[in-house]
Design an enzyme around this catalytic site. Sequence first.
Site, PDB file in Angstrom:
ATOM      1  N   HIS A 208       0.853  -1.201   0.000  1.00 26.08           N
ATOM      2  CA  HIS A 208       0.000   0.000   0.000  1.00 26.08           C
ATOM      3  C   HIS A 208       0.881   1.240   0.000  1.00 26.08           C
ATOM      4  O   HIS A 208       2.085   1.170   0.224  1.00 26.08           O
ATOM      5  CB  HIS A 208      -0.893   0.022   1.248  1.00 26.08           C
ATOM      6  N   ASP A 210       0.848   5.112   2.009  1.00 27.43           N
ATOM      7  CA  ASP A 210       0.175   5.741   3.146  1.00 27.43           C
ATOM      8  C   ASP A 210      -0.641   6.924   2.632  1.00 27.43           C
ATOM      9  O   ASP A 210      -0.158   7.689   1.798  1.00 27.43           O
ATOM     10  CB  ASP A 210       1.203   6.197   4.194  1.00 27.43           C
ATOM     11  N   HIS A 268       4.783   0.252  -0.202  1.00 26.93           N
ATOM     12  CA  HIS A 268       5.627  -0.540   0.685  1.00 26.93           C
ATOM     13  C   HIS A 268       4.806  -1.653   1.323  1.00 26.93           C
ATOM     14  O   HIS A 268       3.565  -1.668   1.204  1.00 26.93           O
ATOM     15  CB  HIS A 268       6.266   0.358   1.765  1.00 26.93           C
ATOM     16  N   ARG A 278       8.896  -8.504  15.411  1.00 34.03           N
ATOM     17  CA  ARG A 278       9.245  -7.164  14.934  1.00 34.03           C
ATOM     18  C   ARG A 278       8.251  -6.171  15.518  1.00 34.03           C
ATOM     19  O   ARG A 278       7.043  -6.427  15.545  1.00 34.03           O
ATOM     20  CB  ARG A 278       9.199  -7.144  13.401  1.00 34.03           C
TER      21      ARG A 278
HETATM   22  C1  GA4 Z   1      -2.477   2.543   5.746  1.00 34.76           C
HETATM   23  C2  GA4 Z   1      -1.604   3.480   6.594  1.00 34.76           C
HETATM   24  C3  GA4 Z   1      -2.012   3.495   8.078  1.00 34.76           C
HETATM   25  O1  GA4 Z   1      -1.554   2.322   8.718  1.00 34.76           O
HETATM   26  C4  GA4 Z   1      -3.546   3.613   8.237  1.00 34.76           C
HETATM   27  C5  GA4 Z   1      -4.178   2.404   7.571  1.00 34.76           C
HETATM   28  C6  GA4 Z   1      -5.694   2.279   7.668  1.00 34.76           C
HETATM   29  C7  GA4 Z   1      -6.099   1.411   8.859  1.00 34.76           C
HETATM   30  O2  GA4 Z   1      -5.409   0.450   9.179  1.00 34.76           O
HETATM   31  O3  GA4 Z   1      -7.135   1.712   9.460  1.00 34.76           O
HETATM   32  C8  GA4 Z   1      -6.155   1.754   6.288  1.00 34.76           C
HETATM   33  C9  GA4 Z   1      -4.909   1.894   5.339  1.00 34.76           C
HETATM   34  C10 GA4 Z   1      -3.941   2.758   6.118  1.00 34.76           C
HETATM   35  C11 GA4 Z   1      -5.286   2.525   3.970  1.00 34.76           C
HETATM   36  C12 GA4 Z   1      -6.612   2.006   3.364  1.00 34.76           C
HETATM   37  C13 GA4 Z   1      -7.657   1.694   4.453  1.00 34.76           C
HETATM   38  C14 GA4 Z   1      -7.334   2.505   5.694  1.00 34.76           C
HETATM   39  C15 GA4 Z   1      -6.681   0.333   6.248  1.00 34.76           C
HETATM   40  C16 GA4 Z   1      -7.431   0.308   4.950  1.00 34.76           C
HETATM   41  C17 GA4 Z   1      -7.736  -0.799   4.313  1.00 34.76           C
HETATM   42  C18 GA4 Z   1      -3.910   3.810   9.707  1.00 34.76           C
HETATM   43  C19 GA4 Z   1      -4.087   4.673   7.341  1.00 34.76           C
HETATM   44  O4  GA4 Z   1      -4.324   5.831   7.639  1.00 34.76           O
HETATM   45  O5  GA4 Z   1      -4.331   4.156   6.103  1.00 34.76           O
END
Ligand code: GA4
Length: 336
Positions: A208, A210, A268, A278
């Site tokens: 994904h 961020d 990443h 980890r």
């Molecule tokens: C990816 C980056 C962060 O960890 C996060 C994730 C979020 C979550 O885990 O609630 C998301 C993911 C992240 C992107 C798409 C959506 C939202 C899970 C998901 C499938 C906290 C964020 O802000 O986006």
Amino acid sequence: MVVASLEPVGVERIRALSVPVIDLSWRRERASKMIVRACEEFGFFKVVNHGVSEDVVSSLEDEAMKFFSLSAREKQQAGPPNPLGYGVRGIGFTGDIGELEYLLLHTNPSFISQKAHSICKSNPSEFCDVVEEYVGAMKELASEILEMVGEGLGLGDKQGLSKFIRDSENDSLLRLNHYTAIQEDEANASKAGSKDSTRNARVGFGEHSDPQIITVLRSNDVPGLQILASSPEGPVWVPVQPDPTAFYVLGGDLLRALTNGRLMSVRHRAMANCRRSRLSMIYFGTPPLHARISPFPETVTPQAPRRYKSFTWAEFKKAMYSLRLGNNRLDLYRLR
Ligand code: GA4
């Protein structure tokens, strides 16, 4: 683009694609230029001589490990993730799964103090202090880096980027990810099952980018993080060597939109194939919900026409929770 089946790259290629290192003790102009270059090429770099005290880092690491060592029943009291709170394997709301457990927290002190009672029953106020100190240090470091990005890009308003995350209504998050160690029998089964160790690789957190402006990540000395980089032969997964004394910075989707696509949001993932567990501690620098995301005028030129429509962080956040982890959310706002 989701390229989940790609092999991690060989030693030769890793050497050629080594991760940029920014030393914050360099002359500011040089550091700013190098940060912008790293954000253009990779959307990723390592920061050394960052000035964050070791104590601040180790205190949060200790609190995190104390929490993850509790029984499953005790940990569940800080969950389920809605999306904030304690989660195991489930990521987001659309069916993504990873081999990890985590705490996802808003950095707002009132949220932390409310949640602290279920995370650290023995001393919630100590937990709040430790988180607040770490978040404060991350906000400072991330803001400083964004100011340098502003300088390196030659923005009229050098604080144009950092302002978003310094705003008192910022929506920034802290994520503590715990990837449990692979068990002896799993390791042996995976070895026996295939000569290709990547086929049985345990994905801790799938591919994904961020969504936010900037991510600052620190992990213990266990490997797992990989970034997707482009090479003449196409995209390749580059394993990042862990360095508990440094921070890794990742550009997010909003940074990309704010710079009209000039700075990258790096794709990443985290693998969970080690015999040791980890722990990563990740700060996501995020604007307030009402913040409007439009490209800085300096980044729109006749040679680089506007690429994305404007949107608010609230709109983007709603869209991202309706999509899968690996989707490219910015495509929803693409103009060309
Ligand atoms: C990816 C980056 C962060 O960890 C996060 C994730 C979020 C979550 O885990 O609630 C998301 C993911 C992240 C992107 C798409 C959506 C939202 C899970 C998901 C499938 C906290 C964020 O802000 O986006």
